[in-house]
Design a protein around this motif. Sequence first.
Motif: not given
Length: 415
Positions: A84-87, A92-96, A269-270, A313-316
Amino acid sequence: MAKEIVIIGGGIIGLCSAYYLHKEGHQVTIIDQSTMDYGASYINAGYLSPSHIIPLAAPGVMKKGLKWMFNPASPLFIKPRFNSDFLCWVWAFNKSCSSKNVDRSISAIKDIALLGRDLYSEIKENENFNFQLEQKGLLMICQTEKMLEEEISVAQIAQNEGLPVREVSISDLKKMQPNAKLNAKGAILYECDAHTTPHAFMNEMKTYLESSGVLIHKNEKIKDFTVKNGKITSVTNINHTYTADEFILATGSWSSLLSKKLGIKLLLEAGKGYRINSERDLGITIPSILAEAKVAITPMQGFTRFAGTMEIAGINHNINKVRVEAIAAATKKYFPNIELNKQEKDMAACGLRPVTPDGMPYIGKSDKCENLTIATGHAMMGWSMGPSTGKLVSEIISNKKPSLDLDVYHPDRRF
Protein backbone atom coordinates in the motif's frame (compact mmCIF):
# COMPACT_ATOMS: atom_id res chain seq x y z
CA MET A 1 18.91 28.83 24.93
CA ALA A 2 20.87 25.55 24.77
CA LYS A 3 18.83 22.41 24.18
CA GLU A 4 19.39 18.67 24.43
CA ILE A 5 19.11 17.31 20.87
CA VAL A 6 18.86 13.71 19.67
CA ILE A 7 19.53 13.15 15.97
CA ILE A 8 18.32 9.81 14.63
CA GLY A 9 20.50 9.06 11.64
CA GLY A 10 24.25 9.50 11.10
CA GLY A 11 24.48 10.05 7.35
CA ILE A 12 25.43 13.32 5.65
CA ILE A 13 22.20 15.03 6.80
CA GLY A 14 22.56 13.89 10.41
CA LEU A 15 26.23 14.87 10.66
CA CYS A 16 25.71 18.30 9.14
CA SER A 17 22.72 18.92 11.39
CA ALA A 18 24.89 17.99 14.38
CA TYR A 19 27.65 20.32 13.18
CA TYR A 20 25.46 23.41 12.99
CA LEU A 21 23.51 22.58 16.16
CA HIS A 22 26.79 22.19 18.04
CA LYS A 23 27.92 25.57 16.71
CA GLU A 24 24.72 27.05 18.17
CA GLY A 25 25.68 25.71 21.61
CA HIS A 26 23.28 22.77 21.82
CA GLN A 27 24.19 19.39 23.34
CA VAL A 28 23.88 16.86 20.53
CA THR A 29 23.63 13.07 20.44
CA ILE A 30 23.60 11.09 17.17
CA ILE A 31 22.09 7.60 17.09
CA ASP A 32 22.55 5.39 14.02
CA GLN A 33 21.62 1.79 13.33
CA SER A 34 24.76 1.12 11.26
CA THR A 35 28.53 1.21 11.67
CA MET A 36 28.45 4.60 9.93
CA ASP A 37 30.97 3.72 7.25
CA TYR A 38 28.83 2.61 4.31
CA GLY A 39 25.65 3.51 2.43
CA ALA A 40 24.56 6.43 0.26
CA SER A 41 26.62 9.01 2.15
CA TYR A 42 29.79 7.09 1.30
CA ILE A 43 29.19 5.62 -2.18
CA ASN A 44 27.67 8.62 -3.99
CA ALA A 45 29.27 10.47 -6.91
CA GLY A 46 30.46 13.29 -4.64
CA TYR A 47 28.85 16.01 -6.73
CA LEU A 48 27.92 19.42 -5.41
CA SER A 49 25.57 20.11 -8.26
CA PRO A 50 23.38 23.20 -8.44
CA SER A 51 23.05 22.18 -12.10
CA HIS A 52 20.59 19.41 -11.17
CA ILE A 53 17.63 21.79 -11.11
CA ILE A 54 15.09 19.41 -12.69
CA PRO A 55 13.45 17.12 -10.10
CA LEU A 56 13.15 13.38 -10.71
CA ALA A 57 9.38 13.82 -11.01
CA ALA A 58 9.19 15.55 -14.40
CA PRO A 59 7.00 15.15 -17.52
CA GLY A 60 7.64 11.86 -19.30
CA VAL A 61 9.54 10.19 -16.47
CA MET A 62 6.67 7.91 -15.45
CA LYS A 63 6.21 6.83 -19.05
CA LYS A 64 9.91 5.99 -19.26
CA GLY A 65 9.70 4.19 -15.92
CA LEU A 66 6.90 1.96 -17.18
CA LYS A 67 8.87 1.23 -20.34
CA TRP A 68 12.03 0.46 -18.39
CA MET A 69 10.18 -1.68 -15.85
CA PHE A 70 10.93 -4.74 -17.95
CA ASN A 71 14.60 -3.88 -18.37
CA PRO A 72 16.61 -4.47 -15.16
CA ALA A 73 19.62 -2.69 -16.74
CA SER A 74 17.72 0.57 -17.37
CA PRO A 75 18.78 3.87 -15.70
CA LEU A 76 15.49 3.97 -13.76
CA PHE A 77 14.04 0.64 -12.61
CA ILE A 78 10.82 0.55 -10.60
CA LYS A 79 10.05 -2.93 -9.34
CA PRO A 80 6.28 -3.44 -8.96
CA ARG A 81 5.16 -4.43 -5.46
CA PHE A 82 1.69 -5.00 -4.05
CA ASN A 83 2.32 -2.84 -1.02
CA SER A 84 0.00 0.00 0.00
CA ASP A 85 2.81 2.46 0.81
CA PHE A 86 4.50 1.75 -2.52
CA LEU A 87 1.25 2.11 -4.47
CA CYS A 88 0.50 5.43 -2.73
CA TRP A 89 3.99 6.64 -3.62
CA VAL A 90 3.59 5.59 -7.28
CA TRP A 91 0.24 7.38 -7.50
CA ALA A 92 1.71 10.56 -6.02
CA PHE A 93 4.85 10.30 -8.16
CA ASN A 94 2.75 10.00 -11.31
CA LYS A 95 0.74 13.10 -10.30
CA SER A 96 3.98 14.98 -9.66
CA CYS A 97 5.46 14.24 -13.10
CA SER A 98 4.20 17.56 -14.39
CA SER A 99 5.45 20.89 -15.70
CA LYS A 100 3.86 22.55 -12.68
CA ASN A 101 6.02 20.49 -10.31
CA VAL A 102 9.16 21.26 -12.32
CA ASP A 103 8.41 24.99 -12.39
CA ARG A 104 7.90 25.23 -8.63
CA SER A 105 10.97 23.07 -7.88
CA ILE A 106 13.67 24.66 -10.03
CA SER A 107 14.50 27.67 -7.86
CA ALA A 108 14.07 25.72 -4.63
CA ILE A 109 16.51 23.03 -5.76
CA LYS A 110 18.99 25.57 -7.10
CA ASP A 111 18.95 27.68 -3.94
CA ILE A 112 19.50 24.86 -1.46
CA ALA A 113 22.17 23.24 -3.66
CA LEU A 114 24.08 26.50 -4.11
CA LEU A 115 23.95 27.12 -0.38
CA GLY A 116 25.20 23.58 0.24
CA ARG A 117 28.12 23.97 -2.17
CA ASP A 118 29.22 27.21 -0.52
CA LEU A 119 28.89 25.78 2.98
CA TYR A 120 31.26 22.92 2.12
CA SER A 121 33.89 25.57 1.35
CA GLU A 122 33.09 27.43 4.54
CA ILE A 123 33.34 24.29 6.68
CA LYS A 124 36.65 23.31 5.10
CA GLU A 125 38.14 26.75 5.71
CA ASN A 126 36.77 27.21 9.23
CA GLU A 127 37.77 23.76 10.53
CA ASN A 128 40.98 23.29 8.51
CA PHE A 129 39.60 20.08 7.00
CA ASN A 130 41.60 18.40 4.22
CA PHE A 131 38.84 16.69 2.22
CA GLN A 132 38.93 17.07 -1.56
CA LEU A 133 36.89 20.03 -2.81
CA GLU A 134 37.40 21.10 -6.41
CA GLN A 135 35.25 23.24 -8.69
CA LYS A 136 36.07 21.93 -12.15
CA GLY A 137 32.45 21.95 -13.22
CA LEU A 138 30.34 19.06 -14.49
CA LEU A 139 30.14 17.79 -18.06
CA MET A 140 26.90 16.36 -19.44
CA ILE A 141 28.28 14.20 -22.27
CA CYS A 142 25.86 13.30 -25.07
CA GLN A 143 26.14 10.65 -27.77
CA THR A 144 23.04 11.60 -29.76
CA GLU A 145 21.75 14.84 -31.26
CA LYS A 146 18.41 14.25 -29.52
CA MET A 147 19.99 14.11 -26.07
CA LEU A 148 22.23 17.07 -26.83
CA GLU A 149 19.14 19.11 -27.76
CA GLU A 150 17.46 18.08 -24.48
CA GLU A 151 20.51 19.05 -22.45
CA ILE A 152 20.77 22.40 -24.28
CA SER A 153 17.14 23.08 -23.28
CA VAL A 154 17.93 22.34 -19.62
CA ALA A 155 21.07 24.49 -19.87
CA GLN A 156 18.95 27.41 -21.08
CA ILE A 157 16.73 27.05 -18.02
CA ALA A 158 19.85 26.99 -15.84
CA GLN A 159 21.14 30.15 -17.55
CA ASN A 160 17.83 31.86 -16.85
CA GLU A 161 18.37 30.96 -13.19
CA GLY A 162 21.76 32.66 -13.26
CA LEU A 163 23.93 29.52 -13.36
CA PRO A 164 27.12 29.63 -15.48
CA VAL A 165 26.79 26.98 -18.19
CA ARG A 166 27.95 26.61 -21.78
CA GLU A 167 27.91 24.17 -24.67
CA VAL A 168 31.16 22.35 -25.44
CA SER A 169 32.00 21.07 -28.92
CA ILE A 170 33.42 17.60 -29.43
CA SER A 171 36.80 19.03 -30.41
CA ASP A 172 36.98 21.18 -27.26
CA LEU A 173 35.73 18.26 -25.22
CA LYS A 174 38.64 16.12 -26.36
CA LYS A 175 41.08 18.94 -25.58
CA MET A 176 39.69 19.15 -22.05
CA GLN A 177 40.50 15.47 -21.39
CA PRO A 178 43.22 14.57 -23.93
CA ASN A 179 44.13 11.28 -22.24
CA ALA A 180 40.64 9.81 -22.40
CA LYS A 181 39.39 8.59 -25.77
CA LEU A 182 35.78 9.69 -26.09
CA ASN A 183 32.81 8.72 -28.26
CA ALA A 184 30.33 11.60 -28.14
CA LYS A 185 28.50 14.32 -30.11
CA GLY A 186 29.16 17.10 -27.64
CA ALA A 187 28.54 18.20 -24.08
CA ILE A 188 27.23 20.85 -21.72
CA LEU A 189 29.58 22.21 -19.05
CA TYR A 190 28.08 23.46 -15.79
CA GLU A 191 30.84 25.63 -14.39
CA CYS A 192 28.90 26.12 -11.14
CA ASP A 193 29.40 22.52 -9.98
CA ALA A 194 32.08 21.12 -7.69
CA HIS A 195 33.05 17.64 -6.47
CA THR A 196 34.44 15.86 -3.41
CA THR A 197 35.50 12.45 -2.14
CA PRO A 198 32.56 11.55 0.16
CA HIS A 199 34.21 9.27 2.72
CA ALA A 200 37.00 11.82 3.28
CA PHE A 201 34.49 14.47 4.33
CA MET A 202 32.41 12.04 6.40
CA ASN A 203 35.43 10.78 8.32
CA GLU A 204 36.74 14.27 9.06
CA MET A 205 33.31 15.43 10.18
CA LYS A 206 32.82 12.46 12.52
CA THR A 207 36.24 13.04 14.06
CA TYR A 208 35.50 16.74 14.52
CA LEU A 209 32.09 16.15 16.10
CA GLU A 210 33.34 13.54 18.55
CA SER A 211 36.30 15.72 19.58
CA SER A 212 33.86 18.61 20.10
CA GLY A 213 31.67 16.71 22.54
CA VAL A 214 28.95 15.40 20.23
CA LEU A 215 27.99 11.88 21.33
CA ILE A 216 27.77 9.28 18.55
CA HIS A 217 26.13 5.92 19.17
CA LYS A 218 26.56 3.37 16.37
CA ASN A 219 24.75 0.07 15.82
CA GLU A 220 21.72 1.27 17.78
CA LYS A 221 18.36 0.92 16.07
CA ILE A 222 15.54 3.05 17.45
CA LYS A 223 12.51 0.89 18.17
CA ASP A 224 9.92 3.30 19.52
CA PHE A 225 9.00 6.77 20.73
CA THR A 226 7.34 7.91 23.93
CA VAL A 227 4.96 10.79 23.21
CA LYS A 228 3.10 13.01 25.70
CA ASN A 229 0.86 15.95 24.82
CA GLY A 230 2.06 16.01 21.22
CA LYS A 231 5.76 15.99 22.13
CA ILE A 232 8.35 13.22 22.07
CA THR A 233 9.76 12.71 25.54
CA SER A 234 12.14 9.84 24.71
CA VAL A 235 13.27 7.31 22.12
CA THR A 236 14.26 3.74 22.91
CA ASN A 237 16.18 0.88 21.41
CA ILE A 238 16.64 -2.59 22.89
CA ASN A 239 18.96 -1.49 25.70
CA HIS A 240 18.74 2.29 26.08
CA THR A 241 16.31 5.17 26.45
CA TYR A 242 17.31 8.65 25.28
CA THR A 243 15.58 11.83 26.42
CA ALA A 244 15.90 15.26 24.82
CA ASP A 245 14.20 18.59 24.21
CA GLU A 246 14.22 18.20 20.44
CA PHE A 247 14.49 15.24 18.07
CA ILE A 248 15.59 15.10 14.44
CA LEU A 249 14.56 12.34 12.05
CA ALA A 250 17.29 11.99 9.43
CA THR A 251 17.28 8.27 8.70
CA GLY A 252 17.09 8.50 4.92
CA SER A 253 15.13 5.67 3.32
CA TRP A 254 14.15 4.34 6.76
CA SER A 255 12.48 7.61 7.80
CA SER A 256 8.97 6.63 6.75
CA LEU A 257 9.14 3.46 8.86
CA LEU A 258 9.94 5.46 12.00
CA SER A 259 7.56 8.33 11.24
CA LYS A 260 4.66 5.86 11.14
CA LYS A 261 5.17 5.24 14.85
CA LEU A 262 4.31 8.91 15.37
CA GLY A 263 1.29 8.88 13.09
CA ILE A 264 3.17 10.80 10.38
CA LYS A 265 2.87 9.37 6.88
CA LEU A 266 5.91 10.25 4.79
CA LEU A 267 5.64 9.04 1.21
CA LEU A 268 9.16 7.80 0.61
CA GLU A 269 10.82 5.07 -1.44
CA ALA A 270 14.39 3.78 -1.33
CA GLY A 271 16.20 4.47 -4.60
CA LYS A 272 19.25 2.23 -4.80
CA GLY A 273 22.36 3.50 -6.53
CA TYR A 274 25.59 1.66 -7.30
CA ARG A 275 29.24 2.61 -7.50
CA ILE A 276 32.39 1.03 -8.96
CA ASN A 277 35.83 2.36 -8.04
CA SER A 278 38.99 2.06 -10.12
CA GLU A 279 42.43 2.96 -8.78
CA ARG A 280 43.93 2.91 -12.27
CA ASP A 281 44.86 6.14 -14.07
CA LEU A 282 42.06 6.35 -16.63
CA GLY A 283 42.68 9.87 -17.90
CA ILE A 284 39.41 11.35 -16.64
CA THR A 285 40.02 14.66 -14.89
CA ILE A 286 36.64 16.41 -15.08
CA PRO A 287 33.46 15.06 -13.45
CA SER A 288 31.11 13.84 -16.15
CA ILE A 289 27.63 12.41 -16.55
CA LEU A 290 26.99 10.11 -19.49
CA ALA A 291 23.68 11.70 -20.39
CA GLU A 292 21.85 8.86 -22.13
CA ALA A 293 23.02 6.23 -19.64
CA LYS A 294 22.69 8.41 -16.50
CA VAL A 295 26.12 7.26 -15.28
CA ALA A 296 28.32 9.64 -13.28
CA ILE A 297 32.13 9.56 -13.41
CA THR A 298 34.14 11.41 -10.76
CA PRO A 299 37.92 11.77 -10.34
CA MET A 300 38.37 11.37 -6.59
CA GLN A 301 41.38 11.23 -4.28
CA GLY A 302 43.39 8.26 -5.51
CA PHE A 303 40.68 6.67 -7.66
CA THR A 304 37.94 7.24 -10.22
CA ARG A 305 34.33 6.53 -9.26
CA PHE A 306 31.63 5.32 -11.63
CA ALA A 307 28.15 5.65 -10.17
CA GLY A 308 24.60 5.46 -11.33
CA THR A 309 21.15 3.90 -11.69
CA MET A 310 17.99 4.46 -9.68
CA GLU A 311 16.52 1.16 -8.57
CA ILE A 312 13.28 1.49 -6.62
CA ALA A 313 12.79 -1.97 -5.20
CA GLY A 314 12.33 -1.63 -1.45
CA ILE A 315 14.87 -1.42 1.36
CA ASN A 316 17.72 -3.85 0.79
CA HIS A 317 21.44 -3.75 0.04
CA ASN A 318 21.47 -6.64 -2.43
CA ILE A 319 23.91 -6.11 -5.29
CA ASN A 320 22.20 -6.57 -8.66
CA LYS A 321 25.06 -7.57 -10.96
CA VAL A 322 23.00 -6.69 -14.03
CA ARG A 323 22.99 -3.06 -12.94
CA VAL A 324 26.69 -3.11 -12.11
CA GLU A 325 27.39 -4.45 -15.59
CA ALA A 326 25.17 -1.73 -17.06
CA ILE A 327 27.39 0.96 -15.50
CA ALA A 328 30.52 -0.73 -16.86
CA ALA A 329 29.01 -1.20 -20.34
CA ALA A 330 27.89 2.42 -20.52
CA THR A 331 31.36 3.61 -19.55
CA LYS A 332 32.99 1.61 -22.36
CA LYS A 333 30.40 2.88 -24.84
CA TYR A 334 31.41 6.50 -24.16
CA PHE A 335 35.07 5.86 -23.32
CA PRO A 336 36.14 2.93 -25.59
CA ASN A 337 39.54 2.57 -23.91
CA ILE A 338 38.07 2.13 -20.43
CA GLU A 339 37.02 -1.36 -19.50
CA LEU A 340 36.24 -1.88 -15.85
CA ASN A 341 37.66 -5.26 -14.85
CA LYS A 342 36.14 -8.12 -12.91
CA GLN A 343 37.88 -7.25 -9.66
CA GLU A 344 36.60 -3.66 -9.80
CA LYS A 345 33.06 -4.80 -10.56
CA ASP A 346 33.15 -7.47 -7.85
CA MET A 347 33.92 -4.72 -5.32
CA ALA A 348 30.85 -2.68 -6.33
CA ALA A 349 28.77 -1.23 -3.50
CA CYS A 350 25.31 0.27 -3.24
CA GLY A 351 23.45 2.84 -1.17
CA LEU A 352 19.81 3.77 -0.66
CA ARG A 353 18.64 7.29 -1.48
CA PRO A 354 15.29 8.42 -0.02
CA VAL A 355 12.98 9.53 -2.84
CA THR A 356 9.87 11.65 -2.35
CA PRO A 357 7.05 11.65 -4.94
CA ASP A 358 7.81 15.19 -6.14
CA GLY A 359 11.61 15.01 -5.97
CA MET A 360 11.88 17.61 -3.20
CA PRO A 361 13.22 16.85 0.29
CA TYR A 362 11.21 16.93 3.50
CA ILE A 363 12.67 19.59 5.79
CA GLY A 364 10.79 21.03 8.75
CA LYS A 365 8.42 20.26 11.58
CA SER A 366 5.29 18.19 11.09
CA ASP A 367 2.15 19.67 12.63
CA LYS A 368 1.63 16.30 14.30
CA CYS A 369 4.67 16.48 16.57
CA GLU A 370 5.85 19.69 18.20
CA ASN A 371 9.48 18.82 18.90
CA LEU A 372 10.34 16.66 15.88
CA THR A 373 12.21 18.10 12.89
CA ILE A 374 12.22 15.96 9.76
CA ALA A 375 15.17 16.08 7.35
CA THR A 376 15.04 13.41 4.66
CA GLY A 377 13.95 12.64 1.09
CA HIS A 378 16.83 14.30 -0.78
CA ALA A 379 17.05 11.53 -3.44
CA MET A 380 20.19 11.98 -5.60
CA MET A 381 20.85 15.43 -4.12
CA GLY A 382 21.55 14.48 -0.51
CA TRP A 383 25.28 15.09 -0.86
CA SER A 384 24.77 18.48 -2.51
CA MET A 385 22.18 19.54 0.07
CA GLY A 386 23.78 18.06 3.21
CA PRO A 387 25.31 21.19 4.79
CA SER A 388 22.43 23.46 3.72
CA THR A 389 19.89 21.06 5.21
CA GLY A 390 21.93 20.85 8.41
CA LYS A 391 22.02 24.64 8.64
CA LEU A 392 18.26 24.89 8.06
CA VAL A 393 17.60 22.26 10.74
CA SER A 394 19.74 24.21 13.19
CA GLU A 395 17.91 27.44 12.37
CA ILE A 396 14.54 25.78 12.93
CA ILE A 397 15.51 24.41 16.33
CA SER A 398 17.33 27.58 17.39
CA ASN A 399 14.27 29.67 16.43
CA LYS A 400 16.23 31.69 13.90
CA LYS A 401 14.98 32.98 10.57
CA PRO A 402 15.70 30.22 8.03
CA SER A 403 18.24 30.94 5.31
CA LEU A 404 15.67 29.74 2.75
CA ASP A 405 11.88 29.65 2.46
CA LEU A 406 10.90 26.26 3.92
CA ASP A 407 7.34 26.03 2.61
CA VAL A 408 8.28 24.05 -0.49
CA TYR A 409 10.04 21.42 1.68
CA HIS A 410 7.26 21.06 4.28
CA PRO A 411 6.93 17.42 5.41
CA ASP A 412 3.10 17.68 5.62
CA ARG A 413 2.68 18.84 2.01
CA ARG A 414 0.11 17.04 -0.10
CA PHE A 415 0.68 15.42 -3.46
